[in-house]
Design an enzyme around this catalytic site. Structure first.
Site, short mmCIF file in Angstrom:
data_model
loop_
_atom_site.label_atom_id
_atom_site.label_comp_id
_atom_site.label_asym_id
_atom_site.label_seq_id
_atom_site.Cartn_x
_atom_site.Cartn_y
_atom_site.Cartn_z
N HIS A 51 4.39 -0.27 -6.35
CA HIS A 51 5.82 -0.57 -6.46
C HIS A 51 5.95 -2.07 -6.22
O HIS A 51 5.11 -2.67 -5.54
CB HIS A 51 6.60 0.19 -5.39
N ASP A 54 5.70 -2.65 -2.68
CA ASP A 54 4.36 -2.46 -2.09
C ASP A 54 3.62 -3.79 -2.18
O ASP A 54 2.90 -4.19 -1.28
CB ASP A 54 3.52 -1.43 -2.88
C1 GLO Z 1 8.31 10.73 -7.98
C2 GLO Z 1 7.46 9.90 -8.81
C3 GLO Z 1 6.98 8.66 -8.10
C4 GLO Z 1 6.59 7.60 -9.10
C5 GLO Z 1 6.25 6.29 -8.44
C6 GLO Z 1 5.96 5.22 -9.45
O1 GLO Z 1 8.64 11.84 -8.29
O2 GLO Z 1 6.39 10.63 -9.30
O3 GLO Z 1 5.89 8.96 -7.27
O4 GLO Z 1 5.51 8.01 -9.85
O5 GLO Z 1 7.33 5.91 -7.65
O6 GLO Z 1 7.12 4.76 -10.02
#
Ligand code: GLO
Ligand code: MG
Length: 348
Positions: A51, A54
């Site tokens: 993210h 992150d």
């Molecule tokens: C939630 C999502 C989340 C995304 C992550 C990347 O349901 O799967 O984990 O994959 O935030 O954007």
């Protein structure tokens, strides 16, 4: 299918989560990013997903130049460890500005914030050396249908995607569809919706998809068919493999945990198309069970990869010729049993 095709693996720092859920606090002590990166390396994974916050914590409290300087420093650290950044995703759903939605928020200030932050996430992606921006459209939907006008929401999504495409001529957008949670209904619930809206943007060739197993199941669809559909358009740019036991909260269980046969079908699809041969990684969007003790904190990732690799073997040793004969005879009863016994490792 090539017997020599190999895969590279990936996860995100949030996949080493601490066990908090809406009903209780964390069950494992918080660990630093450096610790998480060390674990990824120790497990032998090749890439990390990020993210934007992150990559650069407290992102909204920092100037644009400070954000980029931190991203550059992270890149140096990743290069030093030999770890690639698979993608960057703007984590828009946490911000106070986007309570009512980000790109589709009713408040123009929310929409402006979302687009500005997404452009910044693209700058971070550039620093980290990836051209993939993942868009999980968490709050782009409604709790009640009367709250937004769907056709306006689609226009706003296209407007936001176009702003991102214009910001960087090389960036690729991978939409991660999910039908619900945290919203009652999301505007782009399936891969078909994602690829259809791509056609309305200024550069459809740079708008593709990421498919997550659990999200397909939540939409009542078959994950391997969803993958095949995206692959047919050359648009399966990433996967989040995991599992989901029916229509419940989003569980992010280890890959194959609930439905081994569906996991086998997903692996067969990835094998059939040599997924990864254009540089894609196999990402696991899995979480440890809340009850997991700290000493077992990595096992859901290790196990997901173990299961994946064993299913690759199962896929390569599946008797396709025998299956083709049964298909020609329309003997699906025997085909069904053949798959079951192959997965069971039955001795004939
Ligand atoms: C939630 C999502 C989340 C995304 C992550 C990347 O349901 O799967 O984990 O994959 O935030 O954007
Ligand atoms: Mg995901």
């Amino acid at each position: 299918m090539s017997a020599t095709h190999t895969y590279r693996f990936c996860f995100g720092p949030w996949n080493l989560s601490e066990g908090a859920d809406p009903y209780g606090p964390p069950t494992r002590e918080k660990q630093s990013f450096a610790w998480k990166l060390d674990q990824l390396k120790a497990l032998g994974f090749e890439a990390m997903m990020f993210h934007d916050d992150d990559a650069v914590p407290d992102i909204d409290g920092k100037s644009a130049s400070a954000v980029l300087a931190e991203a550059k420093e992270l890149r140096r650290q990743l290069d030093g460890e030999g770890i690639a950044a698979e993608m960057v995703a703007p984590r828009l759903w946490f911000a106070p500005q986007t309570i009512d939605g980000a790109y589709t928020g009713n408040d123009p200030a929310a929409r402006r914030y979302a687009i500005d932050r997404s452009r910044q996430a693209i700058d971070i992606a550039n620093e980290l050396g990836t051209d993939l921006l993942v868009l999980w459209l968490a709050r782009e939907g409604t709790y009640l249908r009367e709250a937004k006008v769907a056709s306006e929401a689609y226009d706003r999504l296209v407007e936001a995607f176009d702003a991102m495409l214009a910001h960087d001529p090389k960036i690729r957008l991978a939409i991660e569809p999910k039908p619900n949670e945290p919203m009652d209904h999301a505007y782009l619930p399936t891969i078909g919706h994602a690829l259809a809206i791509a056609q309305l943007t200024d550069d459809p060739s740079r708008v593709g998809a990421l498919i997550e197993t659990a999200h397909c199941i939540l939409a009542g669809l078959d994950p391997s068919d969803e993958m095949e559909f995206a692959l047919r358009f050359g648009k399966l740019w990433s996967v989040h493999l995991n599992d989901q036991n029916g229509l419940k909260f989003d569980q992010d269980k280890p890959f194959g945990s609930s439905n081994l046969r569906s996991a086998f079908d997903q692996v067969r699809t990835l094998e059939r198309h040599e997924f990864g041969s254009h540089g894609e990684y196999v990402c696991f969007d899995v979480h440890p069970f809340r009850s997991t003790r700290p000493e077992h904190w990595l096992e859901h990732l290790r196990n997901s990869r173990r299961t994946f690799l064993q299913l690759v073997e199962k896929s390569r040793t599946f008797d396709d010729a025998a299956a083709a004969q049964l298909i020609a005879q329309r003997d699906y009863q025997a085909l069904d049993q053949m798959v079951i016994e192959h997965l069971l490792g039955s001795v004939h």
